[in-house]
Write a protein that holds these residues in place. Sequence first.
Motif, mmCIF file in Angstrom:
data_model
loop_
_atom_site.group_PDB
_atom_site.id
_atom_site.type_symbol
_atom_site.label_atom_id
_atom_site.label_comp_id
_atom_site.label_asym_id
_atom_site.label_seq_id
_atom_site.Cartn_x
_atom_site.Cartn_y
_atom_site.Cartn_z
ATOM 1 N N MET A 113 0.840 -1.197 0.000
ATOM 2 C CA MET A 113 0.000 0.000 0.000
ATOM 3 C C MET A 113 0.880 1.254 0.000
ATOM 4 S SD MET A 113 -2.868 1.174 2.805
ATOM 5 C CE MET A 113 -3.842 -0.304 2.493
ATOM 6 N N SER A 114 0.510 2.216 -0.841
ATOM 7 C CA SER A 114 1.245 3.481 -0.864
ATOM 8 C C SER A 114 0.979 4.259 0.421
ATOM 9 C CB SER A 114 0.829 4.300 -2.084
ATOM 10 O OG SER A 114 1.159 3.611 -3.283
ATOM 11 N N TRP A 115 1.901 5.158 0.788
ATOM 12 C CA TRP A 115 1.776 5.889 2.036
ATOM 13 C C TRP A 115 2.419 7.267 1.915
ATOM 14 C CZ3 TRP A 115 6.573 6.326 4.890
ATOM 15 C CH2 TRP A 115 7.605 5.502 4.426
ATOM 16 N N THR A 116 2.184 8.086 2.916
ATOM 17 C CA THR A 116 2.687 9.455 2.921
ATOM 18 C C THR A 116 3.747 9.605 3.998
ATOM 19 O OG1 THR A 116 0.574 10.318 2.127
ATOM 20 C CG2 THR A 116 2.068 11.882 3.187
ATOM 21 N N LEU A 117 4.889 10.136 3.612
ATOM 22 C CA LEU A 117 6.012 10.329 4.533
ATOM 23 C C LEU A 117 6.115 11.798 4.920
ATOM 24 C CD1 LEU A 117 9.540 8.802 4.328
ATOM 25 C CD2 LEU A 117 9.335 11.288 4.411
ATOM 26 N N THR A 118 6.288 12.049 6.211
ATOM 27 C CA THR A 118 6.512 13.405 6.718
ATOM 28 C C THR A 118 7.825 13.451 7.491
ATOM 29 O OG1 THR A 118 5.389 13.062 8.843
ATOM 30 C CG2 THR A 118 4.009 13.674 6.947
ATOM 31 N N ALA A 119 8.188 14.644 7.928
ATOM 32 C CA ALA A 119 9.435 14.793 8.681
ATOM 33 C C ALA A 119 9.427 13.962 9.957
ATOM 34 C CB ALA A 119 9.666 16.272 9.010
ATOM 35 N N ALA A 120 8.255 13.696 10.521
ATOM 36 C CA ALA A 120 8.168 12.909 11.754
ATOM 37 C C ALA A 120 8.616 11.468 11.539
ATOM 38 C CB ALA A 120 6.738 12.939 12.292
ATOM 39 N N ASP A 121 8.552 10.981 10.289
ATOM 40 C CA ASP A 121 8.965 9.605 10.000
ATOM 41 C C ASP A 121 10.472 9.456 9.869
ATOM 42 O OD1 ASP A 121 6.324 8.346 9.639
ATOM 43 O OD2 ASP A 121 6.156 9.712 7.923
ATOM 44 N N ARG A 161 5.913 19.825 4.625
ATOM 45 C CA ARG A 161 5.263 19.151 3.501
ATOM 46 C C ARG A 161 5.409 17.633 3.638
ATOM 47 N NH1 ARG A 161 8.141 20.363 -0.950
ATOM 48 N NH2 ARG A 161 9.849 21.251 0.272
ATOM 49 N N SER A 162 4.942 16.896 2.658
ATOM 50 C CA SER A 162 4.998 15.443 2.712
ATOM 51 C C SER A 162 5.448 14.883 1.367
ATOM 52 C CB SER A 162 3.633 14.857 3.095
ATOM 53 O OG SER A 162 2.663 15.177 2.109
ATOM 54 N N ILE A 163 5.819 13.599 1.371
ATOM 55 C CA ILE A 163 6.275 12.896 0.177
ATOM 56 C C ILE A 163 5.400 11.663 -0.010
ATOM 57 C CG2 ILE A 163 8.173 11.559 -0.823
ATOM 58 C CD1 ILE A 163 10.086 13.400 0.780
ATOM 59 N N THR A 164 4.959 11.427 -1.228
ATOM 60 C CA THR A 164 4.190 10.228 -1.535
ATOM 61 C C THR A 164 5.144 9.070 -1.814
ATOM 62 O OG1 THR A 164 2.363 11.498 -2.467
ATOM 63 C CG2 THR A 164 2.515 9.174 -3.096
ATOM 64 N N VAL A 165 4.971 7.965 -1.088
ATOM 65 C CA VAL A 165 5.784 6.761 -1.277
ATOM 66 C C VAL A 165 4.883 5.704 -1.917
ATOM 67 C CG1 VAL A 165 7.244 5.040 -0.166
ATOM 68 C CG2 VAL A 165 7.144 7.366 0.760
ATOM 69 N N LEU A 166 5.241 5.290 -3.129
ATOM 70 C CA LEU A 166 4.404 4.399 -3.925
ATOM 71 C C LEU A 166 4.759 2.943 -3.692
ATOM 72 C CD1 LEU A 166 4.497 6.307 -7.352
ATOM 73 C CD2 LEU A 166 2.725 6.437 -5.572
ATOM 74 N N ASP A 167 3.760 2.106 -3.446
ATOM 75 C CA ASP A 167 3.981 0.674 -3.384
ATOM 76 C C ASP A 167 4.288 0.159 -4.782
ATOM 77 O OD1 ASP A 167 2.945 -2.279 -3.534
ATOM 78 O OD2 ASP A 167 3.218 -1.846 -1.402
ATOM 79 N N PRO A 168 5.315 -0.675 -4.946
ATOM 80 C CA PRO A 168 5.677 -1.129 -6.300
ATOM 81 C C PRO A 168 4.563 -1.911 -6.991
ATOM 82 C CG PRO A 168 6.921 -2.325 -4.614
ATOM 83 C CD PRO A 168 6.262 -1.174 -3.936
ATOM 84 N N ASP A 169 3.677 -2.555 -6.235
ATOM 85 C CA ASP A 169 2.590 -3.308 -6.853
ATOM 86 C C ASP A 169 1.490 -2.402 -7.399
ATOM 87 O OD1 ASP A 169 3.810 -5.705 -6.372
ATOM 88 O OD2 ASP A 169 2.592 -6.220 -4.626
ATOM 89 N N GLU A 170 1.540 -1.119 -7.071
ATOM 90 C CA GLU A 170 0.462 -0.207 -7.467
ATOM 91 C C GLU A 170 0.874 0.764 -8.572
ATOM 92 O OE1 GLU A 170 -0.835 1.702 -3.883
ATOM 93 O OE2 GLU A 170 -1.495 -0.175 -2.944
ATOM 94 N N ILE A 171 2.106 0.671 -9.065
ATOM 95 C CA ILE A 171 2.555 1.623 -10.085
ATOM 96 C C ILE A 171 2.255 1.090 -11.486
ATOM 97 C CG2 ILE A 171 4.346 2.573 -8.607
ATOM 98 C CD1 ILE A 171 6.404 0.912 -10.049
ATOM 99 N N ALA A 172 2.115 2.019 -12.435
ATOM 100 C CA ALA A 172 1.838 1.649 -13.816
ATOM 101 C C ALA A 172 3.058 1.006 -14.462
ATOM 102 C CB ALA A 172 1.427 2.889 -14.611
ATOM 103 N N ASP A 173 2.806 0.108 -15.401
ATOM 104 C CA ASP A 173 3.909 -0.573 -16.086
ATOM 105 C C ASP A 173 4.822 0.408 -16.805
ATOM 106 O OD1 ASP A 173 3.000 -2.999 -15.222
ATOM 107 O OD2 ASP A 173 2.215 -3.654 -17.164
ATOM 108 N N ASP A 174 4.252 1.482 -17.358
ATOM 109 C CA ASP A 174 5.049 2.415 -18.161
ATOM 110 C C ASP A 174 5.545 3.626 -17.374
ATOM 111 O OD1 ASP A 174 2.607 3.628 -17.817
ATOM 112 O OD2 ASP A 174 2.292 4.133 -19.929
ATOM 113 N N LEU A 175 5.380 3.618 -16.045
ATOM 114 C CA LEU A 175 5.920 4.710 -15.224
ATOM 115 C C LEU A 175 7.424 4.806 -15.442
ATOM 116 C CD1 LEU A 175 4.929 6.670 -12.831
ATOM 117 C CD2 LEU A 175 6.079 5.020 -11.337
#
Length: 371
Positions: A1-9, A42-56
């Motif tokens: 599952m994708s998640w959001t990273l902040t400075a607290a992490d 601000r925050s950063i989006t961290v993408l799960d590899p199973d959820e990304i498009a083939d052509d990304l």
Amino acid sequence: MSWTLTAADLPDLARGATLLGTGGGGDPYIGQMLVTQVLGDRSITVLDPDEIADDLFVIPTAQMGAPTVMIEKIPAGTEPLAALRTLEAHLGRTAEATMPIECGGINSMIPLIVAAESGLPVIDADGMGRAFPELSMETFAVYGVNGSPLALAGERGEHVIIDTGADNRQMESFARAITIRLGGVAHIAEYAMTGADVRRTAVPRTLSMARNIGGAIREAREQHRSPFAAIAETLAKTLYSEVRELHLGKVIDVERRTTQGFARGRALIESLDGAGPPLEIAFQNENLTACRGNELLAIVPDLICVVDHETAEPITTEGLRYGQRVRVLGISTPELMRSPGALETFGPSAFGLDRAFVPVEHLGGIVISRA
């Protein structure tokens, strides 16, 4: 599952990445401070590899050089994005995401700097599943992605493109030579690939695993529980499921030299009760072997992690000092890092070692209770 990273992490992520870096990957505190400065609230989006498009279209980013140099030669902070932009211009294509090439120390942080400055998401995966000293030692390379063309950026605005085709070892050699000329540290963008390539060649979810390990260690200390049991319990749910205690003792000698762009050496760790021969760890940026006398306890690519004997705070090879009380942990790597092709690329023979690979769970360490 994708998640959001902040400075607290970041503190938990840095701690866990340092453990997974098996002594290498660069100083995590420096990386953490650089990301904190750029990210702000601000925050950063961290993408799960199973959820990304083939052509990304993905361009990994990293820092390279000797860890001993990095603690004295602090990056300006602009170099990683400069390397990415240089490779984009060379390829004539814009990156849609970045990712780590390794999950150790500062190199778990470098893509986060790029993401914070550019707005790109970061993929929750990497190409080493730990840290290795050479750019050719990637699961990307093992399973068919070329590192070239590589873009390299220096702190004074230098930009270099290296293209050695399918020869990843020659790419490493050229990049290492230029990095030495730049003072021992440089930043790179390499192994450009598609989302489908990521799923096929990368070690998945190592950023979230690092965050979870770091958080488990912190929470165990706060609750006065064993942080070592917390590590074992956390890793039991991952591809790194076997954890062994290899040694408990005091560092009595460290031999360390910076040569040919690497930190090479060994550390001797005497048992706290003085019984038996000391444990010897050999390293090239990262820990490669752990032996007690003639007894092999762990060997690359399995992880050999030196941590504080009470707090489980990870200790890098450049941070090893005489008198430290430490535990040495052995952690198994995923099966895609133990295939014949993987062992040829980053197993014992790749470092000139005359020992065969034996999984850490088949050697003489003590199983750590998960209770």
